[in-house]
Write a protein that holds these residues in place. Sequence first.
Motif, mmCIF file in Angstrom:
data_model
loop_
_atom_site.group_PDB
_atom_site.id
_atom_site.type_symbol
_atom_site.label_atom_id
_atom_site.label_comp_id
_atom_site.label_asym_id
_atom_site.label_seq_id
_atom_site.Cartn_x
_atom_site.Cartn_y
_atom_site.Cartn_z
ATOM 1 N N LEU A 103 33.788 25.512 -18.323
ATOM 2 C CA LEU A 103 32.851 26.223 -17.545
ATOM 3 C C LEU A 103 33.254 25.827 -16.179
ATOM 4 N N SER A 104 33.458 26.710 -15.311
ATOM 5 C CA SER A 104 33.487 26.271 -13.641
ATOM 6 C C SER A 104 32.002 25.538 -13.278
ATOM 7 N N ARG A 121 24.802 28.280 -11.985
ATOM 8 C CA ARG A 121 23.987 29.185 -11.997
ATOM 9 C C ARG A 121 23.359 29.179 -13.436
ATOM 10 N N ASP A 122 23.756 28.910 -14.498
ATOM 11 C CA ASP A 122 23.204 28.612 -15.848
ATOM 12 C C ASP A 122 21.971 27.763 -15.925
ATOM 13 N N VAL A 123 22.216 26.754 -15.038
ATOM 14 C CA VAL A 123 21.098 25.705 -14.842
ATOM 15 C C VAL A 123 20.000 26.429 -14.063
ATOM 16 N N LEU A 124 20.055 27.120 -13.061
ATOM 17 C CA LEU A 124 19.358 27.769 -11.999
ATOM 18 C C LEU A 124 18.612 28.780 -12.944
ATOM 19 N N TYR A 125 19.068 29.399 -13.629
ATOM 20 C CA TYR A 125 18.666 30.688 -14.536
ATOM 21 C C TYR A 125 17.687 29.987 -15.717
ATOM 22 N N ARG A 180 19.366 18.721 -16.993
ATOM 23 C CA ARG A 180 20.473 19.663 -16.671
ATOM 24 C C ARG A 180 21.018 19.139 -15.217
ATOM 25 N N LEU A 181 20.380 18.852 -14.270
ATOM 26 C CA LEU A 181 20.511 18.685 -12.880
ATOM 27 C C LEU A 181 20.960 17.254 -12.654
ATOM 28 N N GLY A 182 20.904 16.463 -13.557
ATOM 29 C CA GLY A 182 21.062 15.053 -13.359
ATOM 30 C C GLY A 182 20.240 14.464 -12.457
ATOM 31 N N GLY A 183 19.108 14.746 -12.307
ATOM 32 C CA GLY A 183 18.098 13.918 -11.210
ATOM 33 C C GLY A 183 17.457 12.981 -12.065
#
Length: 144
Positions: A2-3, A9-13, A39-42
């Motif tokens: 995946l790009s 977009r997948d994470v934001l959704y 998912r964001l790596g925080g």
Amino acid sequence: MLSQDLLQRDVLYEIAMAIGGSLESERMLSACLPIFLRRLGGTAVAVWRGSATAPDSLKPLRALPRNANFSLSIDALLAHADQEAGWLNARQRHVYVWSLPGLGYLLLEHPALSGALFRELKQLAQKLAAALLAAVEEAAPQPV
């Protein structure tokens, strides 16, 4: 593979769906905050309730990991409350802040967010604030 844009977009959704998944604030935060980490790596995320204009009112509502220490960041939050920007904390991690209108702030410790992702998350912070305020209103005792 995946790009990066598609992954973002997948994470934001996924975050948006977690926010809207409950009308109970604790469940909502339990569902969406882990996504910021996983998912964001925080490295840490928190929702603080209160206002920068009344610093004594600022209290953590929920933080992950549970032992996350944003207390040093509160001084920076107060200094940057109008800018909604990131700063480096004592551990040399970026801490980003988004206003949750009518509620408080969303803080995220992250190695480094792109400007585009920061702006996208600002829109989700607005949605989170509205959903949390609706949950608080729903939980409030109704007058007889």
